[in-house]
Design a protein around this motif. Structure first.
Motif, PDB file in Angstrom:
ATOM      1  N   LEU A 184       1.536   4.120  -2.040  1.00 31.78           N
ATOM      2  CA  LEU A 184       2.478   3.336  -0.880  1.00 31.78           C
ATOM      3  C   LEU A 184       1.466   1.887  -0.808  1.00 31.78           C
ATOM      4  O   LEU A 184       2.430   1.042  -0.472  1.00 31.78           O
ATOM      5  N   TRP A 185       0.379   1.927  -0.859  1.00 32.52           N
ATOM      6  CA  TRP A 185      -0.379   0.411  -0.346  1.00 32.52           C
ATOM      7  C   TRP A 185      -0.302  -0.538  -1.814  1.00 32.52           C
ATOM      8  O   TRP A 185      -1.155  -1.295  -1.714  1.00 32.52           O
ATOM      9  N   GLU A 186       0.248   0.301  -2.798  1.00 35.10           N
ATOM     10  CA  GLU A 186       0.353  -0.534  -3.981  1.00 35.10           C
ATOM     11  C   GLU A 186      -1.065  -0.839  -4.863  1.00 35.10           C
ATOM     12  O   GLU A 186      -1.163  -2.087  -5.498  1.00 35.10           O
ATOM     13  N   GLU A 187      -2.131  -0.319  -4.413  1.00 35.95           N
ATOM     14  CA  GLU A 187      -3.413  -0.625  -5.056  1.00 35.95           C
ATOM     15  C   GLU A 187      -4.012   0.454  -5.886  1.00 35.95           C
ATOM     16  O   GLU A 187      -4.903  -0.120  -6.687  1.00 35.95           O
ATOM     17  N   VAL A 188      -4.044   1.769  -5.744  1.00 36.29           N
ATOM     18  CA  VAL A 188      -4.591   2.653  -6.533  1.00 36.29           C
ATOM     19  C   VAL A 188      -3.695   3.422  -7.279  1.00 36.29           C
ATOM     20  O   VAL A 188      -2.773   3.804  -6.810  1.00 36.29           O
ATOM     21  N   ARG A 228      -9.479  -4.470   1.970  1.00 36.33           N
ATOM     22  CA  ARG A 228      -9.570  -5.910   2.113  1.00 36.33           C
ATOM     23  C   ARG A 228      -8.407  -7.021   1.993  1.00 36.33           C
ATOM     24  O   ARG A 228      -8.382  -8.168   1.610  1.00 36.33           O
ATOM     25  N   TYR A 229      -7.227  -6.316   2.290  1.00 34.89           N
ATOM     26  CA  TYR A 229      -6.290  -6.991   2.192  1.00 34.89           C
ATOM     27  C   TYR A 229      -5.876  -7.738   3.374  1.00 34.89           C
ATOM     28  O   TYR A 229      -5.812  -7.226   4.425  1.00 34.89           O
ATOM     29  N   ASP A 230      -5.804  -9.140   3.430  1.00 33.24           N
ATOM     30  CA  ASP A 230      -5.535  -9.959   4.682  1.00 33.24           C
ATOM     31  C   ASP A 230      -6.587  -9.705   5.822  1.00 33.24           C
ATOM     32  O   ASP A 230      -5.960  -9.287   6.683  1.00 33.24           O
ATOM     33  N   SER A 270       3.461  -9.322 -12.555  1.00 33.70           N
ATOM     34  CA  SER A 270       2.459  -8.288 -12.649  1.00 33.70           C
ATOM     35  C   SER A 270       2.452  -7.714 -11.303  1.00 33.70           C
ATOM     36  O   SER A 270       2.643  -8.514 -10.095  1.00 33.70           O
ATOM     37  N   TRP A 271       2.479  -6.250 -11.161  1.00 31.51           N
ATOM     38  CA  TRP A 271       2.352  -5.526  -9.715  1.00 31.51           C
ATOM     39  C   TRP A 271       1.832  -4.215 -10.039  1.00 31.51           C
ATOM     40  O   TRP A 271       2.051  -3.700 -11.078  1.00 31.51           O
ATOM     41  N   GLY A 272       1.520  -3.473  -9.047  1.00 29.78           N
ATOM     42  CA  GLY A 272       1.208  -2.028  -9.017  1.00 29.78           C
ATOM     43  C   GLY A 272       2.222  -1.288  -9.334  1.00 29.78           C
ATOM     44  O   GLY A 272       3.223  -1.083  -8.608  1.00 29.78           O
ATOM     45  N   GLY A 309      -5.577   1.460  11.425  1.00 30.89           N
ATOM     46  CA  GLY A 309      -5.346   0.635  10.016  1.00 30.89           C
ATOM     47  C   GLY A 309      -4.994   1.458   8.861  1.00 30.89           C
ATOM     48  O   GLY A 309      -4.598   2.817   8.845  1.00 30.89           O
ATOM     49  N   ARG A 310      -4.919   0.907   7.544  1.00 31.94           N
ATOM     50  CA  ARG A 310      -4.562   1.735   6.430  1.00 31.94           C
ATOM     51  C   ARG A 310      -5.629   2.470   6.116  1.00 31.94           C
ATOM     52  O   ARG A 310      -5.789   3.770   6.157  1.00 31.94           O
ATOM     53  N   TYR A 311      -6.979   2.112   5.763  1.00 35.93           N
ATOM     54  CA  TYR A 311      -8.313   2.759   5.412  1.00 35.93           C
ATOM     55  C   TYR A 311      -9.025   1.820   5.785  1.00 35.93           C
ATOM     56  O   TYR A 311      -9.248   0.493   5.549  1.00 35.93           O
TER      57      TYR A 311
END
Ligand code: NOJ
Ligand code: NOJ
Length: 469
Positions: A207-211, A343-345, A144-146, A337-339
């Motif tokens: 691109l961040w594969e999250e939303v 919470r990633y890493d 599974s993945w975004g 940073g990204r945003y």
């Protein structure tokens, strides 16, 4: 004269300078240092990038996101990362002078085309071209993945279109038709364009594969690919397709404009979220700046000097400056940073994400390209939206004004913009190790590198910034 004597003399001379001359002298000295470092770092970054293309044990044409196979495992071909990395190879192929180098890049590009064709026809869990990453033997990733991530095919097609343009200039039209675009729907570029043109209304992961939603970054790269695709289709005698791509791009313009939030006074990264993370409350995301870079077309709704883009850049700088302790360590430049809610890493240690190399160098590139764009304009206009951005860069403090091309204020502003771009590179210089490697992230407290080692995209983003410097 020995070194110590030279330093003494420099100190004496320095003490005689007026304050403004001292600032100037330090600026010149700083520039020499950064120039030297860039000369040293550029070939290192290129070599480390090249090592991750078609590495042994991978199918030719694979671009490893990183050689790291555990914590994190980035040992995959990501369509987005690969497209951005290979656009650096296109740029180098175009300007390569030595025939052996030119050939080497040529082979890499052919392998990348073939691997991309394989990706396009490999059945996958996205059920289409939006599949974000593939295994290094070319098979589909079945966990599974975004997904889908619809920036991928757009970025890949823009990279291949830029190659097609270079080949056309070199008189290799038959090669373009054979390898890249022949009007049939099987050609690699056309498959991507058809996908983008018929899917841009759907939501996808960013691109961040999250939303999952409609994203500024995804939209920008989709827009660019359709604009450039329309041109290529026309040039190669496929006008019907060209018209369709252009019509889709034009329709997308109002959608891109919707990202301006007039209360927050920023371009928000995501609209119409329908899945994935839901805690990005500030709606600030440096993906917007990456969108302006990756999706740039001269006709675009937003370019570097758009006041709304500048307002967003300034808001991002302010938030990351406050968020990451290393940004207040007295070194030049702001680590980006990204945003802010990331919470990633980097969440478990009690804070909120880390700065990343790709984002910090993106800001450098942004300032360089902004300076270039402003130099083409008759004046620099300060208004209520971009005023905060320009505040530290312009010599005067008027609220609404315009600096005419060639005026001292205009020239000083452009210079300050370039210097600010360099400051982001100095940030990178400060945080990388002695071997010149770049990982994915920089620890926000210790300043040491962290995350996937030798991230290919980090090198590509750095080299891309240098090309515009
Ligand atoms: C891996 C993704 O690549 C990254 O962007 C994301 O933040 C993490 N998974 C957590 O979802
Ligand atoms: C995580 C990043 O969020 C994503 O943008 C990238 O594609 C992957 N890592 C691979 O580098």
């Amino acid at each position: 004269m020995n070194r110590l004597a030279k330093i003494r003399i420099a100190f004496v001379v320095f003490s005689f300078l007026s304050l403004s001359d001292r600032v100037w002298a330090l600026g010149v000295f700083g520039k020499v240092q950064i120039d030297d470092w860039i000369t040293y770092e550029e070939p290192i970054a290129l070599n480390k990038l090249l090592r991750n293309i078609s590495a042994s044990g991978t199918v030719k044409g694979t671009v490893l996101a990183s050689p790291s196979q555990a914590s994190p495992n980035y040992y995959y071909h990501w369509v987005r990362d690969a497209g951005l990395v290979m656009s650096e190879i296109v740029a180098r192929y175009q300007t390569a002078f030595r025939p052996d180098l030119k050939n080497q890049y040529f082979e890499m590009l052919v392998d990348y085309i073939n691997f991309s064709k394989l990706n396009q026809k490999t059945p996958n869990l996205s059920g289409g071209l939006g599949e974000p990453k593939f295994n290094v033997d070319g098979t589909a990733y079945m966990e599974s993945w975004g997904r889908p991530q619809d920036d991928g095919p757009a970025i890949r097609s823009s990279t291949l279109i830029s190659l097609a343009k270079v080949w056309l200039k070199e008189g290799k039209e038959s090669l373009v038709r054979e390898m890249l675009y022949d009007g049939s729907s099987n050609s690699v570029i056309k498959q991507d364009l058809e996908y983008v043109a018929s899917h841009w209304r759907n939501t996808s992961f960013e691109l961040w594969e999250e939303v999952k939603g409609h994203h500024f970054h995804t939209r920008m790269v989709q827009y660019r690919s359709l604009r450039e695709g329309a041109e290529l289709a026309e040039a190669l005698g496929d006008p019907k397709a060209g018209h369709w791509y252009l019509a889709q791009a034009l329709e997308m313009e109002t959608e891109i404009e919707r990202h301006w939030n007039s209360n927050k006074r920023i371009l928000v990264s995501t609209l119409d979220r329908d899945d994935g993370l839901d805690y990005k409350f500030s709606e600030l995301d440096s993906a917007v700046v990456l969108g302006v870079l990756h999706g740039y077309t001269p006709e675009g709704v937003f370019t570097f000097s758009s006041d709304r883009v500048l307002a967003t850049v300034k808001a991002l700088e302010d938030v990351f400056y406050r968020l990451y302790p290393i940004n207040r360590n007295g070194q030049p430049g702001i680590a980006i940073g990204r945003y802010p809610e990331d919470r990633y890493d980097g969440y478990s240690s009690g804070g909120t994400g880390n700065p990343w190399f790709i984002n910090t160098t993106a800001f450098a590139e942004f300032y360089f390209r902004l300076a270039q764009e402003l130099e083409m304009k008759p004046e620099i206009k300060i208004n209520s939206i971009n005023r905060n951005f320009y505040q530290e860069l312009t010599p005067r403090r008027e609220k609404h004004t315009a600096y005419k091309k060639g005026s001292p204020e205009y020239l000083q502003t452009i210079k300050a913009i370039r210097r600010k771009g360099d400051a982001f590179l100095e940030r990178v210089k400060y945080h990388i190790d002695g071997s010149g490697s770049m990982s994915e992230q920089i620890n926000r407290e210790s300043g040491y590198m962290q995350g996937a080692r030798d991230l290919t995209w980090s090198y590509a983003a750095f080299l891309s910034a240098l090309r515009y410097r």
